[in-house]
Design a protein around this motif. Structure first.
Motif, PDB file in Angstrom:
ATOM      1  N   SER A  80     -11.566   3.207  -9.452  1.00  0.00           N
ATOM      2  CA  SER A  80     -11.272   1.773  -9.519  1.00  0.00           C
ATOM      3  C   SER A  80     -12.509   0.905  -9.311  1.00  0.00           C
ATOM      4  N   ARG A  81     -13.686   1.527  -9.327  1.00  0.00           N
ATOM      5  CA  ARG A  81     -14.960   0.817  -9.187  1.00  0.00           C
ATOM      6  C   ARG A  81     -15.014  -0.007  -7.903  1.00  0.00           C
ATOM      7  N   ARG A  82     -14.444   0.524  -6.823  1.00  0.00           N
ATOM      8  CA  ARG A  82     -14.506  -0.147  -5.534  1.00  0.00           C
ATOM      9  C   ARG A  82     -15.681   0.405  -4.738  1.00  0.00           C
ATOM     10  N   SER A 134     -12.793  -9.083   4.490  1.00  0.00           N
ATOM     11  CA  SER A 134     -14.147  -9.149   3.926  1.00  0.00           C
ATOM     12  C   SER A 134     -14.212  -8.394   2.605  1.00  0.00           C
ATOM     13  N   ASP A 135     -13.274  -8.727   1.711  1.00  0.00           N
ATOM     14  CA  ASP A 135     -13.180  -8.093   0.397  1.00  0.00           C
ATOM     15  C   ASP A 135     -13.584  -9.098  -0.670  1.00  0.00           C
ATOM     16  N   ILE A 136     -14.336  -8.653  -1.649  1.00  0.00           N
ATOM     17  CA  ILE A 136     -14.744  -9.515  -2.759  1.00  0.00           C
ATOM     18  C   ILE A 136     -14.345  -8.835  -4.067  1.00  0.00           C
ATOM     19  N   SER A 148     -15.850  -4.509  -7.117  1.00  0.00           N
ATOM     20  CA  SER A 148     -15.372  -5.120  -5.881  1.00  0.00           C
ATOM     21  C   SER A 148     -16.126  -4.500  -4.715  1.00  0.00           C
ATOM     22  N   THR A 149     -16.198  -5.247  -3.623  1.00  0.00           N
ATOM     23  CA  THR A 149     -16.777  -4.717  -2.388  1.00  0.00           C
ATOM     24  C   THR A 149     -15.789  -4.926  -1.253  1.00  0.00           C
TER      25      THR A 149
END
Length: 327
Positions: free
Chosen positions: A215-217, A291-293, A283-284
């Motif tokens: 999921s590219r996290r 604290s999620d972007i 996403s980070t």
């Protein structure tokens, strides 16, 4: 294992400031926390003190499971934050990552109790723990023993293991796996999870991030520190009109010491980018709840934040400020 036995570790001393557990119950034998004495952490104004897991449980601390995004249904969420309330020590979250082949825990928190064990078991158990850096080592061997799983740590940071400080060889009851490579695939019994532990360094020599390719996290802990302007909602103004992020605001900070506000050097930031630029993520997910972007441009925001910090430190002509490529 279908039940959790808290007795073996319930009386061992735990630092109230950082949540690290020590291998002794003798309060006369432990006077300071060597992790909090390091300039990257601190001892609070009240002074050094220790508690135990038994006292923490008796005080009413509980762990809360928060699905992401907020689906209110843990069974439908790919990632679930686990936090302790009231806040305990640093207050970081652990994140349960649910891959198709099993669950991996990113980072660790101090409190483990029967309710937490039961909830995780209902979600499929735990097959491995990856910890970003020593401030979150907490009670990791207790977790690994309870769930009968390995715990992955960077070899460079082995000296910060509280039950055997200064040693780089201790295996931790056979549970610890010390990572020596820049990139390590985190698999379960040979099955691919899609998770990669990436050693960026910076905050600590072995500071990790964890990439979930599916999921590219990118799970960043505070190897990259999410900032208030990074998680802010800039999408609308006070009248509800659409707007863009203001220019020049950062999304991340790059710190040697977060609580004592000591930044990393320009050279170290550039070195970290040299590793991170090789990965794709959308996403980070930082060290603390909220604290999620989520942003397809978040990798560019990492680059821009690095450039903002380097420029603000006085390196106005640094060649890194001319970098535009994300590859």
């Amino acid at each position: 294992m279908t039940s959790y036995n808290p007795k073996p570790t319930q009386d061992l001393l735990v630092c109230t400031a950082c949540g690290t557990q020590y291998p002794t119950a003798d309060r006369s034998a432990l006077k300071t926390c060597f992790i909090c004495d390091d300039p990257r952490q601190y001892t609070p104004p009240s002074g050094q003190s220790f508690t135990t897991l038994a006292e923490i449980r008796q005080a009413g601390h509980k762990n809360t499971f928060t699905p992401y995004p907020d689906t209110n249904d843990k069974n439908q969420s790919e990632i679930i934050s686990i936090t302790t309330t009231p806040k305990l020590a640093i207050g970081q979250r652990a994140i349960l990552i649910r891959t198709p082949v099993g669950n991996i825990l990113w980072d660790c928190i101090t409190l483990l109790d029967s309710d937490t064990f039961t909830q995780i078991q209902k979600l499929g158990g735990l097959h491995g723990i990856v910890i970003s850096h020593p401030h979150y080592y907490s009670t990791h061997i207790g977790w690994a023993e309870a769930f009968d799983c390995p715990v992955y740590l960077s070899a460079e940071d082995a000296e910060w293991i509280a039950d055997d400080p200064g040693s780089s060889s201790r295996s931790g009851s056979g549970r610890r796996v010390f990572l020596t490579e820049t990139e390590t695939a985190i698999n379960i019994n040979g099955a691919e999870t899609g998770l990669k532990a990436i050693k960026l360094g910076g905050h600590f020599p072995g500071s990790l991030v964890l990439l979930y390719n599916q999921s590219r996290r990118l799970f960043i802990a505070d190897t990259l520190m999410s900032t208030p302007s990074g998680t802010a909602n800039w999408s609308v103004n006070a009248l509800g009109e659409q707007r863009n992020r203001p220019p020049g605001v950062n999304s991340f900070a790059f710190m040697w010491s977060i609580p004592n506000m000591i930044p990393l050097s320009a050279a170290e930031i550039v070195r970290m980018w040299g590793i991170l630029r090789g990965y794709k993520f959308g996403s980070t997910h930082g060290a603390f709840l909220g604290s999620d972007i989520e942003d397809g441009n978040v990798k560019r925001r990492v680059l821009e934040s690095m450039q903002i910090q380097i420029r603000s430190m006085g390196y106005t002509e640094h060649e890194f400020l001319r970098v535009t490529s994300l590859e």
